[in-house]
Scaffold this active site. Sequence first.
Site, short mmCIF file in Angstrom:
data_model
loop_
_atom_site.label_atom_id
_atom_site.label_comp_id
_atom_site.label_asym_id
_atom_site.label_seq_id
_atom_site.Cartn_x
_atom_site.Cartn_y
_atom_site.Cartn_z
N ARG A 101 -113.34 -46.76 -46.93
CA ARG A 101 -112.45 -46.53 -47.87
C ARG A 101 -111.88 -45.67 -48.19
O ARG A 101 -113.06 -44.47 -48.40
CB ARG A 101 -112.22 -47.36 -49.21
CG ARG A 101 -112.20 -49.11 -49.05
CD ARG A 101 -110.87 -49.41 -48.38
NE ARG A 101 -110.86 -51.02 -47.99
CZ ARG A 101 -111.64 -51.80 -46.83
NH1 ARG A 101 -111.63 -50.88 -46.84
NH2 ARG A 101 -111.25 -52.81 -47.17
N GLU A 130 -102.65 -45.30 -46.95
CA GLU A 130 -102.30 -46.29 -45.59
C GLU A 130 -101.65 -46.55 -45.26
O GLU A 130 -101.07 -47.06 -46.54
CB GLU A 130 -103.83 -46.54 -45.73
CG GLU A 130 -105.20 -46.26 -45.45
CD GLU A 130 -106.29 -47.33 -44.93
OE1 GLU A 130 -106.08 -48.33 -44.10
OE2 GLU A 130 -107.25 -46.71 -44.94
N HIS A 177 -107.33 -47.36 -39.02
CA HIS A 177 -108.04 -48.03 -39.97
C HIS A 177 -108.19 -49.90 -38.54
O HIS A 177 -107.91 -50.78 -39.58
CB HIS A 177 -106.97 -48.64 -41.08
CG HIS A 177 -108.36 -49.68 -41.53
ND1 HIS A 177 -108.24 -49.32 -43.51
CD2 HIS A 177 -108.85 -50.45 -42.00
CE1 HIS A 177 -108.47 -49.78 -43.98
NE2 HIS A 177 -109.70 -50.82 -43.28
C1 8YV Z 1 -109.68 -55.04 -42.56
C2 8YV Z 1 -111.28 -54.16 -43.45
O1 8YV Z 1 -108.53 -55.59 -41.39
O2 8YV Z 1 -112.47 -56.01 -43.89
C3 8YV Z 1 -111.25 -55.07 -44.40
O3 8YV Z 1 -112.44 -54.54 -45.52
O4 8YV Z 1 -111.18 -53.29 -43.64
C4 8YV Z 1 -110.65 -54.63 -42.05
O5 8YV Z 1 -111.55 -55.31 -41.59
C5 8YV Z 1 -108.38 -54.28 -43.65
O6 8YV Z 1 -108.62 -54.02 -44.85
C6 8YV Z 1 -106.71 -55.07 -43.72
O7 8YV Z 1 -106.20 -54.39 -44.20
#
Ligand code: 8YV
Length: 322
Positions: free
Chosen positions: A237, A266, A284
């Site tokens: 993150r 984001e 992302h």
């Molecule tokens: C998601 C991700 O698609 O799974 C997670 O935690 O970061 C990604 O696979 C994303 O969070 C969707 O906003």
Amino acid sequence: MSQKVVVFSQIDTDVLTRLQSQYDVVVINPKDGDVNQQIREQVVDADALIGAGRLLNESNLAPAKQLKIISTVSVGYDNYDLNYLNQEKIWLANTPHVLTETTADLAFTLLVSAARKVASLDAWTKQGNWKRTAGVEQFGQDIFGKTIGIIGLGNIGAAVARRGFHGFNMNVLYHNRREKLEMAEALNASYRSLEDLLQQSDFVVIAVDLNAESKQLIGQKELDLMQSHAVLVNISRGSVIDEQALIETLKERKIFAAGLDVYQKEPLAESELFSLDNVVTLPHVGSGTVSTRKKMAELAYKNLVTALNGQQPQYLVNPDFS
Ligand code: 8YV
């Protein structure tokens, strides 16, 4: 009276169709106005929410009278106020495992691209700059046999370790809140303090969950420990890194390069990162393959249906609201 499901972000169309055949489904559409206001209005008599990538907390969930579950199409859940969900006894289910290998692939995509200047050299070539044999300005860093330091030895961190050891014959270091002796032995990985890992690694890959301990884990002090030829990759993150400190570190070329898939804010609409030739910026897409996102959506669907049928879903973040 069929149960009501609110879809708060784009999800797989097959899963949406299945939901619509079973429940009273409302899809939140940003074109219809403020999304948080729509959520506040629709959540009042909702039994379940499904989606991803949106902050859900008391500010938009307070009107809910009978919400049983939020089924997130993600493994990470830092965008949900877990304390509030526990207080209101609302289950949060996520989608672990199905995205592990895809996300680890993306981590190595960023590692190799940043190490060998793939993005900037692609642009350089396409702009017609290749007039003579490529020289030192176009050269990158070796990967094979080098040292990779993984911060966060969870499922994704372990998959990155396997790629490093088996794929590139790398010396694998890791840092974690606690040592994982058995897993580390199986991965040929050695534990290091965060400081030692940053000082000893040619490649640093951040694969932690975002929580109170990992927020801003990598600041200027930590970045200054890295070697000048080192590459930093972040697939966790954005808030794990002090992004401005990273920008300054890259501008001053105090590390070789960075490969980023996540950012403090984001979508990343504008940033000093865009002007730098030593950072690869992806939107992302860690789990972003068609098949993996379908698997995630199907798992999120299964979690939701199980909960609305009165059973406990397989992947609950807060099984006992703790
Ligand atoms: C998601 C991700 O698609 O799974 C997670 O935690 O970061 C990604 O696979 C994303 O969070 C969707 O906003």
